[in-house]
Scaffold this motif. Structure first.
Motif, PDB file in Angstrom:
ATOM      1  N   CYS A  15       0.775  -1.315   0.203  1.00 36.09           N
ATOM      2  CA  CYS A  15      -0.322   0.013  -0.701  1.00 36.09           C
ATOM      3  C   CYS A  15       0.807   1.385  -0.320  1.00 36.09           C
ATOM      4  O   CYS A  15       1.986   1.403   0.651  1.00 36.09           O
ATOM      5  CB  CYS A  15      -0.958  -0.194   1.146  1.00 36.09           C
ATOM      6  SG  CYS A  15      -1.817   1.429   0.899  1.00 36.09           S
ATOM      7  N   CYS A  18       0.247   2.927   3.600  1.00 39.57           N
ATOM      8  CA  CYS A  18       0.503   2.711   5.045  1.00 39.57           C
ATOM      9  C   CYS A  18       1.775   1.427   4.593  1.00 39.57           C
ATOM     10  O   CYS A  18       1.622   0.143   5.804  1.00 39.57           O
ATOM     11  CB  CYS A  18      -0.821   2.165   5.474  1.00 39.57           C
ATOM     12  SG  CYS A  18      -1.875   0.402   4.791  1.00 39.57           S
ATOM     13  N   CYS A  44      -4.336  -0.153   0.052  1.00 39.53           N
ATOM     14  CA  CYS A  44      -5.245  -1.118   0.787  1.00 39.53           C
ATOM     15  C   CYS A  44      -6.881  -1.319   0.964  1.00 39.53           C
ATOM     16  O   CYS A  44      -7.021  -0.098   0.787  1.00 39.53           O
ATOM     17  CB  CYS A  44      -3.870  -1.654   2.282  1.00 39.53           C
ATOM     18  SG  CYS A  44      -4.801  -0.485   3.509  1.00 39.53           S
ATOM     19  N   CYS A  47      -7.553   1.768   3.426  1.00 39.78           N
ATOM     20  CA  CYS A  47      -6.993   3.601   3.434  1.00 39.78           C
ATOM     21  C   CYS A  47      -8.150   3.629   2.223  1.00 39.78           C
ATOM     22  O   CYS A  47      -8.605   4.475   2.458  1.00 39.78           O
ATOM     23  CB  CYS A  47      -5.711   3.314   2.981  1.00 39.78           C
ATOM     24  SG  CYS A  47      -4.477   3.346   3.834  1.00 39.78           S
ATOM     25  N   HIS A  61      -4.355   5.546  11.653  1.00 34.82           N
ATOM     26  CA  HIS A  61      -4.499   4.880  11.438  1.00 34.82           C
ATOM     27  C   HIS A  61      -3.615   5.410   9.896  1.00 34.82           C
ATOM     28  O   HIS A  61      -2.137   5.277   9.702  1.00 34.82           O
ATOM     29  CB  HIS A  61      -5.716   4.256  10.841  1.00 34.82           C
ATOM     30  CG  HIS A  61      -5.295   3.664   9.152  1.00 34.82           C
ATOM     31  ND1 HIS A  61      -4.906   2.316   8.745  1.00 34.82           N
ATOM     32  CD2 HIS A  61      -4.824   4.102   7.518  1.00 34.82           C
ATOM     33  CE1 HIS A  61      -4.106   1.931   7.612  1.00 34.82           C
ATOM     34  NE2 HIS A  61      -4.400   2.963   6.999  1.00 34.82           N
TER      35      HIS A  61
HETATM   36 ZN   LIG Z   1      -2.714   1.478   3.438  1.00 35.39          ZN
END
Ligand SMILES: [Zn+2]
Length: 193
Positions: A15, A18, A44, A47, A61
């Motif tokens: 990702c 993240c 992902c 997200c 996050h």
């Molecule tokens: Zn992500």
């Protein structure tokens, strides 16, 4: 090579926000995506779900942007800018935003979905006589004698007013206590201390 393959190669199948390697999907960054790899990121589903649902945001996050905002890929920078803007009231995202430099064209793209625009338009900023921004909880000093409306009290020049509050509808007014009395004060007659 398909766009998905190109993005997997670019991101090493992680990702791009993240770094998760689960549930990766091509996310075409709105609103101008032409469906090529420059306008898209590999992200992902977690997200993407949060990007598309502001109510589902999990603030911590997005600490991942601490790293990913430095990506060389404009589309990643644009999404980072949008998420940081959405979360800027938390404090730390504003600090990251201050460091995130986008050129004019990219910034225009970042703003194109309207993220943060509404807030800026309605934002009321209180400033003291010197133009210094005032915030709730600040202390100020009066720079002239002020007659307090509806009483015989005169608040003297030099009086400190601690822990002010801000009038949410009007940038010219703050409130604070002089002695036991809560008074409304015009911002141009105070200086932040
Ligand atoms: Zn992500």
């Amino acid at each position: 090579m398909s766009i998905s393959k190109k993005l997997h190669a670019r991101s090493e199948s992680k990702c791009e926000l993240c770094a998760s390697d689960e549930d990766l999907i091509v996310y075409e960054v709105p609103p101008t995506s032409k469906g090529n790899e420059d306008d898209s990121i590999l992200a992902c589903s977690n997200c993407i779900h949060q990007i598309e649902n502001p109510d589902a945001m999990i603030v911590n996050h997005w600490r991942c942007l601490n790293d990913s905002m430095w990506s060389e890929i404009t589309a990643v920078q644009v999404v980072a800018w949008r998420m940081l803007t959405r979360l800027k009231a938390e404090g730390w995202p504003q600090d990251l935003l201050d460091m995130l430099y986008l050129d004019e064209e990219s910034l225009e793209w970042a703003k194109a979905t309207g993220e943060g625009v509404e807030e800026d338009e309605h934002k009321i900023v209180h400033r003291d006589v010197n133009g210094v921004v005032l915030q709730a909880g600040d202390s100020v000093v009066l720079i002239k004698d002020l007659k307090v409306k509806g009483s015989s009290l005169i608040a003297k020049q030099g009086t400190a007013v601690r822990r002010i509050s801000l009038d949410r509808d009007n940038a010219e007014y703050i409130e604070g206590k002089v002695g036991p009395t809560q008074i409304v004060i015009i911002t141009k007659y105070v200086k932040k201390i």
